[in-house]
Enzyme design. Structure first.
Site, short mmCIF file in Angstrom:
data_model
loop_
_atom_site.label_atom_id
_atom_site.label_comp_id
_atom_site.label_asym_id
_atom_site.label_seq_id
_atom_site.Cartn_x
_atom_site.Cartn_y
_atom_site.Cartn_z
N THR A 185 0.87 -1.19 0.00
CA THR A 185 0.00 0.00 0.00
C THR A 185 0.90 1.23 0.00
O THR A 185 2.01 1.19 0.51
CB THR A 185 -0.88 0.07 1.26
OG1 THR A 185 -0.01 0.14 2.40
CG2 THR A 185 -1.76 -1.14 1.37
N GLU A 330 -5.87 -3.68 -0.21
CA GLU A 330 -6.13 -4.81 0.70
C GLU A 330 -7.32 -5.65 0.25
O GLU A 330 -7.63 -6.68 0.83
CB GLU A 330 -6.41 -4.29 2.12
CG GLU A 330 -5.20 -3.72 2.84
CD GLU A 330 -5.00 -2.24 2.57
OE1 GLU A 330 -5.48 -1.74 1.52
OE2 GLU A 330 -4.36 -1.57 3.40
P1 AMP Z 1 -5.45 2.04 -2.58
O1 AMP Z 1 -5.25 0.96 -1.61
O2 AMP Z 1 -4.22 2.82 -2.85
O3 AMP Z 1 -6.12 1.56 -3.80
O4 AMP Z 1 -6.43 3.08 -1.89
C1 AMP Z 1 -7.67 2.71 -1.38
C2 AMP Z 1 -8.42 3.93 -0.94
O5 AMP Z 1 -8.71 4.77 -2.05
C3 AMP Z 1 -9.77 3.63 -0.34
O6 AMP Z 1 -9.69 3.23 1.00
C4 AMP Z 1 -10.49 4.96 -0.51
O7 AMP Z 1 -10.14 5.87 0.49
C5 AMP Z 1 -9.93 5.45 -1.83
N1 AMP Z 1 -10.87 5.14 -2.91
C6 AMP Z 1 -10.82 4.12 -3.78
N2 AMP Z 1 -11.85 4.19 -4.65
C7 AMP Z 1 -12.58 5.28 -4.31
C8 AMP Z 1 -13.78 5.89 -4.80
N3 AMP Z 1 -14.44 5.41 -5.84
N4 AMP Z 1 -14.23 6.99 -4.15
C9 AMP Z 1 -13.58 7.49 -3.09
N5 AMP Z 1 -12.45 6.98 -2.60
C10 AMP Z 1 -11.96 5.89 -3.19
#
Ligand code: AMP
Length: 541
Positions: A185, A330
């Site tokens: 992450t 995750e």
């Molecule tokens: P990552 O693990 O880098 O893919 O980040 C995940 C995080 O991205 C999630 O916990 C959200 O906070 C944010 N996220 C992913 N998709 C969305 C979405 N469609 N709208 C708002 N936040 C999102």
């Protein structure tokens, strides 16, 4: 009593065996890092993946070894995905946009034995090689003619490695719970943490992702994943698309609006996927060049909230349906998709559903809880921490004994704050750490940003909390205006009037040239708070 069904492990290699069998002539097209377009078929990919698997075994790569990739979306990266996992080793995708110190940490933490690297990223490994004691060699993903001069101690040529081995290989069979790939992450605080996927989780996720109401993948689709293969396995598309034999189009290293457009058009792409920031560039290009891609039916947008203005642009100006999706590293990553239910025929109501993050995909269970861990109602109003569980959600982090996010009761705490409405649509109000606390109440920044981004003079916007003597924090809007525009705070608040609660109305607006964007395409709110945290609000005494 047990059912009388074969207990056959679900292994990633089966995807490619199957695609070769039933869709062996379906194409995989790549804009190569060297420049030209490369095309071949699933049949060719399977043959070369077997050659590469034999090559890896000749390098003494064994079950459970971690093999890094520092690479763009290309056919070679695709072959590596299958060859490495296929022999029971672990494909560890590295994000080239990470800071060198984070990259060093991740490679050492994962103990990568080899790293496959794209031609234009070799310098990133050269710069840190002396700090990577466990690394046995680096494979440069090109042919002999393009091999660069390099300071790397043991640099191998990808094409020589592949072509130097036969394709005579029976994919080994092992337990489906064997680890298959690893992605860290991008964590803004502390060290990055590794999500370790298994063959079983990847396969179940692939089945789910292909469903019509999820990503809608099938053999007739032509899919261009802009989302990088180094970010949660390009949302699983290299697996789901192979399962159904879809034509794949890989954009390589060129991700600007014009380059993506050219490939979409030339290959008659029907669906594409990526984060909102990528689509801003494409939409700008389409508007400036007065063009579009007639074959494009569907755009999957996730990673950050997709603003209403973007959904409308794709759907109303350019004729492509937006599938707004939410997920996390995750979670492999699919969590939810926002599609209006069949009963919703009214456009305005459908849009209200589409801007939410959507309903959970089958396989993902969701709940929202308050600070005491009590479940909150599904009324679209109560908000709390979003928790999830399911067969493709991590149960812990790689080589980390303890994780606060992985609760004892089997739920994973996402760190997102959300509501769930009567129809089961989840809406994220914020990352828990980005929520603004004003006078003991919470202000969600995503909804305000969504409205500000609909203002005609605004290109991008972010809302952050800045300290306030009376209210603790108040919202500040940071706007990147469109060229030659400079919207004032008064103009923006008049535009917001009636759209958000009065006490949510931001206290000030600052204009800036660009927003800080992180390694996975998200706006870095922590950086913005560093930059504008001392901003003096007009009524802030
Ligand atoms: P990552 O693990 O880098 O893919 O980040 C995940 C995080 O991205 C999630 O916990 C959200 O906070 C944010 N996220 C992913 N998709 C969305 C979405 N469609 N709208 C708002 N936040 C999102």
């Amino acid at each position: 009593m047990r059912g009388l069904i074969m207990d056959q492990p679900q292994l990633i290699s089966n995807l490619l065996i199957h695609a070769d069998f039933v869709s062996g002539d379906r194409e995989i097209v790549t804009r190569t890092v060297e420049g030209p377009i490369h095309r071949y078929t699933y049949h060719d990919a399977h043959r070369r993946a077997r050659q590469l698997a034999n090559a890896l075994q000749s390098l003494d790569v064994k079950l459970g070894d971690r093999i890094g990739t520092l690479a763009w979306n290309t056919y070679r990266h695709f072959e590596i995905y299958y060859a490495v996992s296929g022999i029971g080793a672990i494909t560890h995708t590295l994000n080239p946009r990470l800071h060198p110190s984070q990259m060093t940490y991740i490679i050492n933490h994962a103990e990568d034995a080899y790293i496959f690297v794209d031609l234009n990223l070799v310098g990133l490994i050269e710069a840190i090689e002396s700090e990577l004691p466990k690394l046995r060699g680096v494979v440069i993903m090109t042919d002999r003619a393009h091999m660069p001069e390099t300071s790397l101690t043991n640099a191998l040529c990808y094409e020589e490695l592949v072509n130097g081995h036969s394709d005579d290989l029976e994919w080994p069979v092992f337990d489906e719970n064997t680890a298959s790939s690893l992605c860290y992450t991008s964590g803004t605080t502390g060290n990055p943490k590794g999500a370790l996927y298994s063959h079983r989780s990847t396969m179940i996720h692939a089945y789910a992702s292909a469903l019509p109401d999820v990503l809608h993948m099938g053999e007739r689709e032509v899919i261009l994943p802009v989302v990088p293969m180094f970010h949660v396995n390009a949302w699983g598309i290299p697996y789901g698309a192979t399962m159904v034999g879809a034509k794949l189009v890989f954009p390589g290293a060129l991700l600007d609006g014009k380059s993506v457009h050219e490939l979409l058009l030339a290959e008659d792409v029907t669906m594409t996927a990526g984060v909102p920031t990528v689509w801003l560039n494409l939409l700008n290009h389409w508007r400036e060049a007065k063009t579009r891609v007639p074959s494009l039916k569907r755009v999957i947008i996730g990673g950050s909230a997709c603003p209403e203005s973007m959904i409308r642009a794709f759907q109303e100006e350019f004729g492509a349906e937006v599938r707004h999706a939410w997920g996390m590293t995750e979670m492999s990553p699919l969590g939810s998709v926002a599609i209006a239910k069949p009963r919703i025929t009214n456009d305005a109501e459908a849009m209200r559903k589409q801007i939410k993050q959507g309903r959970p995909v089958y396989g993902v269970e969701m709940r929202i809880v308050d600070d005491a861990g009590k479940s909150l109602p599904h009324d679209g109003k109560a908000f709390g921490e979003l928790q999830v569980r399911g067969p493709w959600i991590t149960s812990g982090y790689f080589k980390l004994d303890h994780s606060e996010a992985h609760g004892k009761d089997g739920w994973f705490a996402t760190g997102d704050v959300a509501t769930i409405d009567e129809d089961g649509y989840m809406e994220i109000t914020d990352r828990a750490k980005d929520v603004i606390k004003s006078g003991g109440e919470w202000i969600g920044t995503i909804e305000i940003e969504n409205h500000v981004m609909s203002h005609p003079d605004v290109l991008m916007a972010a809302v952050i909390g800045v300290p306030h003597p009376k209210w603790d924090e108040r919202p500040l809007i940071v706007v990147v205006p469109k060229t030659d525009k400079s919207p004032t705070h008064g103009e923006i608040t008049r535009f917001l009037d009636g759209k958000i609660a009065k006490w949510w109305m931001p206290d000030d607006t600052v204009l800036t040239d660009e927003l800080p964007i992180g390694a996975t395409g998200k706006v870095l709110k922590a950086k913005l708070r560093e930059q504008f945290g001392n901003h003096k609000l007009p009524n802030g005494n």
